[in-house]
Motif scaffolding. Structure first.
Motif, mmCIF file in Angstrom:
data_model
loop_
_atom_site.group_PDB
_atom_site.id
_atom_site.type_symbol
_atom_site.label_atom_id
_atom_site.label_comp_id
_atom_site.label_asym_id
_atom_site.label_seq_id
_atom_site.Cartn_x
_atom_site.Cartn_y
_atom_site.Cartn_z
ATOM 1 N N CYS A 39 -0.284 1.250 -10.252
ATOM 2 C CA CYS A 39 -1.152 0.378 -9.460
ATOM 3 C C CYS A 39 -1.418 -0.920 -10.212
ATOM 4 C CB CYS A 39 -2.456 1.080 -9.080
ATOM 5 S SG CYS A 39 -3.385 1.825 -10.445
ATOM 6 N N GLY A 40 -0.766 -1.971 -9.812
ATOM 7 C CA GLY A 40 -0.889 -3.261 -10.475
ATOM 8 C C GLY A 40 -1.924 -4.159 -9.833
ATOM 9 N N SER A 41 -2.389 -5.142 -10.610
ATOM 10 C CA SER A 41 -3.376 -6.109 -10.136
ATOM 11 C C SER A 41 -2.993 -7.499 -10.637
ATOM 12 C CB SER A 41 -4.780 -5.777 -10.657
ATOM 13 O OG SER A 41 -5.164 -4.464 -10.322
ATOM 14 N N LEU A 63 -4.871 7.573 -9.283
ATOM 15 C CA LEU A 63 -4.777 8.947 -8.814
ATOM 16 C C LEU A 63 -5.711 9.111 -7.619
ATOM 17 C CD1 LEU A 63 -3.589 11.789 -9.525
ATOM 18 C CD2 LEU A 63 -5.673 12.179 -10.845
ATOM 19 N N THR A 64 -5.162 9.567 -6.497
ATOM 20 C CA THR A 64 -5.947 9.738 -5.273
ATOM 21 C C THR A 64 -5.977 11.198 -4.850
ATOM 22 O OG1 THR A 64 -5.437 7.513 -4.458
ATOM 23 C CG2 THR A 64 -6.132 9.116 -2.829
ATOM 24 N N ASN A 65 -7.179 11.707 -4.561
ATOM 25 C CA ASN A 65 -7.308 13.023 -3.934
ATOM 26 C C ASN A 65 -6.984 12.874 -2.455
ATOM 27 O OD1 ASN A 65 -8.241 14.504 -6.250
ATOM 28 N ND2 ASN A 65 -10.184 13.419 -6.043
ATOM 29 N N PHE A 95 0.842 -1.196 0.000
ATOM 30 C CA PHE A 95 0.000 0.000 0.000
ATOM 31 C C PHE A 95 0.875 1.244 0.000
ATOM 32 C CE2 PHE A 95 0.516 -1.696 4.273
ATOM 33 C CZ PHE A 95 0.965 -0.611 5.016
ATOM 34 N N ILE A 96 0.262 2.394 -0.299
ATOM 35 C CA ILE A 96 0.926 3.692 -0.218
ATOM 36 C C ILE A 96 0.508 4.340 1.102
ATOM 37 C CG2 ILE A 96 1.258 5.954 -1.258
ATOM 38 C CD1 ILE A 96 2.316 3.665 -2.970
ATOM 39 N N LEU A 137 -3.434 5.226 1.744
ATOM 40 C CA LEU A 137 -4.280 5.624 0.627
ATOM 41 C C LEU A 137 -5.161 4.446 0.219
ATOM 42 C CD1 LEU A 137 -2.000 7.596 -1.877
ATOM 43 C CD2 LEU A 137 -3.466 8.504 -0.071
ATOM 44 N N PRO A 138 -6.440 4.685 -0.015
ATOM 45 C CA PRO A 138 -7.295 3.617 -0.535
ATOM 46 C C PRO A 138 -6.926 3.318 -1.978
ATOM 47 C CG PRO A 138 -8.483 5.683 -0.551
ATOM 48 C CD PRO A 138 -7.161 5.960 0.125
ATOM 49 N N VAL A 139 -7.154 2.084 -2.401
ATOM 50 C CA VAL A 139 -6.881 1.716 -3.787
ATOM 51 C C VAL A 139 -8.142 1.116 -4.396
ATOM 52 C CG1 VAL A 139 -4.422 1.314 -3.401
ATOM 53 C CG2 VAL A 139 -6.039 -0.570 -3.118
ATOM 54 N N PRO A 140 -8.295 1.190 -5.716
ATOM 55 C CA PRO A 140 -9.469 0.596 -6.361
ATOM 56 C C PRO A 140 -9.523 -0.908 -6.113
ATOM 57 C CG PRO A 140 -8.337 2.083 -7.866
ATOM 58 C CD PRO A 140 -7.448 1.910 -6.684
#
Length: 253
Positions: A102-104, A126-128, A63-64, A77-80
């Motif tokens: 952001c890899g999956s 991209l995260t606000n 995670f970031i 930071l939340p991720v999709p």
């Protein structure tokens, strides 16, 4: 090989007052200051055996994390949904957003013969920072056997905040440099050449030019070259012949 435990530290310019900001058992790397010097973003991964890092079934969590410069106020930071490998955070010039690869890894259910399909994707998220809303603005499937999960878009902001540059993976498995708007729109391929695989894009302070690296070979035998060009992709110029180690070029403002 064993597990790794790296932490993020800050200190005064003279080397005094060293503070451990992350202080965890995780692998904490790729720390970047916010442009206003108040916060730091970095990648954090739970420690696993290094031999298992390319195993799609490993339980490593990545995670970031964002933390204030004094170590307080840390948050993830939340991720999709489905994103498992956030990497290389980059602050927007106005400090309102964080850009990152952001890899999956998606493992499909076994077929009638018990075989599973593993699909690996690499993207840009991209995260606000204020409201933690996150969008994915680029995604491409990667070949894990060919690239060993070493292809990253490496997105980076132009200093004026108007564009994002990134490394795009083409259908023939070569790479080219693209630019796009901060919301992911207007993706434009600005290079089209027979150079080796590309990595890293470094904008000039006035956003008019870029440096980029190319490489050939694998792992410890990899050779790098440094090129410059205008931000529209014109005027590509070789600056260095091949060198053994990542030259890590930068601009002097």
């Amino acid at each position: 090989m064993g597990t790794s435990d790296y932490d993020i530290f800050v200190m005064n310019a003279d080397g005094t007052n060293i503070i451990n900001l992350s202080n965890s058992t995780n692998l904490d790397v790729y720390a970047v200051w916010s442009p206003d010097s108040t916060r730091i973003a970095y990648k954090s991964s739970t420690s696993i055996n290094e031999d298992d890092i390319f195993d799609s079934n490993n339980n490593m969590e990545t995670f970031i994390r964002v933390v204030n410069a004094d170590g307080s106020g840390g948050f993830r930071l939340p991720v999709p949904e489905g994103v498992t490998r956030p990497n290389y955070p980059r602050w927007s010039p106005d400090v309102s957003q964080i850009l990152y690869s952001c890899g999956s890894t998606i493992v499909e259910s076994p077929d009638a013969n018990g075989l599973k399909t593993v699909n690996n994707y690499q993207g840009i998220c991209l995260t606000n920072v204020d409201d933690s809303s996150t969008i994915k603005i680029y995604e491409v499937m990667i070949d894990i056997d060919a690239f060993k999960v070493l292809y990253y878009p490496n997105p980076t902001w132009s200093p004026d905040g108007s564009k994002i540059a990134f490394i795009g993976l083409m259908e023939d498995r070569t790479t080219e440099i693209f630019t796009m708007n901060p919301d992911g729109s207007n993706q434009v391929q600005i290079t089209n050449d027979d150079l080796e695989l590309k990595r890293e894009v470094i904008w000039s302070p006035d956003s008019s030019m870029m440096l980029f690296l190319t490489y050939q070979g694998r792992a410890l035998s990899r050779l790098y070259s440094v090129y410059s060009m205008f931000s529209d992709g014109s005027g590509t110029t070789l600056l260095t012949e091949t060198v053994r180690f990542n030259p890590m070029p930068t601009w002097i403002d």
